[in-house]
Scaffold this active site. Structure first.
Site, PDB file in Angstrom:
ATOM      1  CE  LYS A 203      -3.493   0.395  -0.148  1.00 59.53           C
ATOM      2  NZ  LYS A 203      -4.583   0.686  -1.033  1.00 59.53           N
ATOM      3  CG  HIS A 330     -10.586  -3.752  -3.164  1.00 63.80           C
ATOM      4  ND1 HIS A 330     -11.735  -3.520  -2.454  1.00 63.80           N
ATOM      5  CD2 HIS A 330      -9.694  -2.838  -2.734  1.00 63.80           C
ATOM      6  CE1 HIS A 330     -11.553  -2.508  -1.637  1.00 63.80           C
ATOM      7  NE2 HIS A 330     -10.322  -2.070  -1.782  1.00 63.80           N
TER       8      HIS A 330
END
Ligand SMILES: O=C([O-])C(=O)C[C@H](O)[C@@H](O)C(=O)[O-]
Ligand SMILES: [Mg+2]
Length: 434
Positions: A203, A330
């Site tokens: 991330k 996701h």
């Protein structure tokens, strides 16, 4: 209609779940995040469970739908959408188009329209109905979706820059801080050693791009040949995205949402051969035509919550197959019920060429009796009736008690507000940030 399959009761339980201080471009995860657990109980006495976002915006339509559902059959899955449209408000109301163009408060879930919120709610009811139906018939959910085409589903390690602990409150864990390439490699090593994950997603959008490029290079050196992904949640401009793509050429399996919006994604895509993935610019069927026509994305990261459940995820998969676009999954902070739902649907999708995302290894709490275990980075696809999970009612009650006792600080996920508890000057950055 088989009367045993008629829904007699629906129970909604909002909960707060411990979440570590994971950083993203908007801020940091709150110490506790809201989720909603949905139970449908049939006349035959079978209970099915589902899970979705638990912020207030989701609770209102969920309550409305829960009141309207008794008397319908758990088999009436298509009817769920019409019912939700009728009782929760029509998505095609005036003004909705403008709402469609806004991003959500957290800025990470793509467009935020009334329809998408409603679909995220419907998804939990659909999963709960499938779980109940599967239990009533003695069939696993994957069988109700047409049958599994694989026995295990691969997941990737979801790496985050993070603090050792929350500035105020929250549960403690022993992961320590990860704020530089060495910290990210150590985190990846622990994920690989503990769960056997073979691919890694970082991330990004947290530090200036050169620092995140260095982290990916360090991962490539530590794990040669392993698939690597970087996801700054749209934090970069088109030139910055192209700079990163050039610097990391050959090192990435894909770049995820390097920039924000279909037009910018198409501009990046036209100028690099690194595949682009998204869970931000294609999160609804309405966004598909433009994104596919302009070649803006090569992989869609589906999320059964956004898309309205497991059947709609399979519809998305068929669209992607038709247009030669890849599909992966996701994940947002979620518990074992959603993980089971993800695993069932992923097991039924042909040609799933990418490992799915899951936050689950970061979650120390759950509302099911048995935590699933990743082995060699994979989860087995359950053949038990329904989802193959069982509610732990004591845990559910405890996490609901936390929600009841909360003074409102954690009931809406707000990563920027959580960041301000450590850095009072923090404001969610304007995108593109770099
Ligand atoms: O873009 C993504 O993969 C996500 O939005 C996943 C999560 O929301 C992640 O960014 C997070 O929780 O910070
Ligand atoms: Mg993403």
């Amino acid at each position: 209609m088989h009367t045993d399959l008629v829904i007699e009761d629906v129970r909604l339980t909002p909960i707060l779940v411990a979440d570590p201080p994971l950083l993203n471009t908007q801020g940091v995860h709150q110490p506790y995040t809201p989720r909603l657990i949905v139970e449908v109980v049939t006349r035959g006495g079978v209970t099915g469970v589902g899970e979705t976002y638990g912020d207030g915006t989701y609770l209102d339509p969920a309550n409305t739908l829960a009141r309207a559902l008794p008397g319908r059959a758990v088999t009436d899955l298509n009817g769920l959408f019409t019912l939700a449209d009728e009782v929760c408000g029509d998505s095609r109301q005036a003004g909705d188009r403008e709402a469609d163009l806004r991003v959500d408060a957290g800025g990470l879930r793509g467009v935020r329209s009334a329809e998408k919120i409603r679909l995220s709610v419907v998804s939990a009811f659909e999963v709960a109905c499938l779980d109940a139906l599967g239990k009533a018939l003695g069939l696993p959910v994957h069988a109700l979706l047409g049958g599994k085409v694989r026995d295990t589903v691969e997941y990737s390690a979801y790496l985050f820059y993070r603090w050792a602990h929350h500035p105020r409150g929250g549960e403690r864990d022993d992961w320590g801080a990860a704020l530089d390439p060495a910290g990210i490699v150590a985190q990846a090593r622990r994920f690989a050693d503990t769960y056997g994950f073979a691919s890694f997603k970082l991330k990004g959008g947290v530090f200036p791009p050169d620092q995140e490029i260095a982290a990916i290079r360090a991962l490539a050196e530590a794990f040669p040949g392993r698939p690597l992904r970087l996801d700054p949640n749209g934090a970069w401009s088109v030139p910055t995205a192209l700079y990163v793509a050039e610097q990391l050429h050959g090192a990435l399996e894909y770049l995820e949402d390097p920039t924000s919006g279909t037009e910018s994604m198409a501009a990046v895509s036209a100028a690099t051969d690194i595949p682009l993935a998204t869970n931000m610019c294609v999160t609804t069927f309405a966004e598909v035509p433009e994104a596919f026509a302009t070649g803006a994305v090569q992989i869609v990261l589906s999320d059964h919550h956004y898309w309205g459940g497991l059947h709609r995820t399979r519809e998305l998969a068929a669209l992607c197959r038709t247009f030669g676009v890849g599909l992966a999954m996701h994940s947002n902070t979620h518990l074992g019920i959603s993980l089971a739902a993800m695993t069932h649907v992923a097991a039924t999708v042909p040609g799933l060429a990418y490992a799915c995302d899951s936050h689950y290894p970061w979650q120390t709490e759950d509302v099911i009796t048995e935590r699933p275990t990743f082995t060699a980075g994979r989860l087995p696809v359950s053949d038990a009736p329904g989802l193959g999970v069982e509610l732990d009612r004591d845990r559910l009650a405890a996490l609901h008690r936390r929600w009841l006792d909360d003074d409102g600080t954690h009931r809406e996920r707000d990563d920027a507000a959580a960041m301000r508890r450590g850095d009072p000057e923090w404001v969610a950055p304007v995108i593109p940030r770099w």
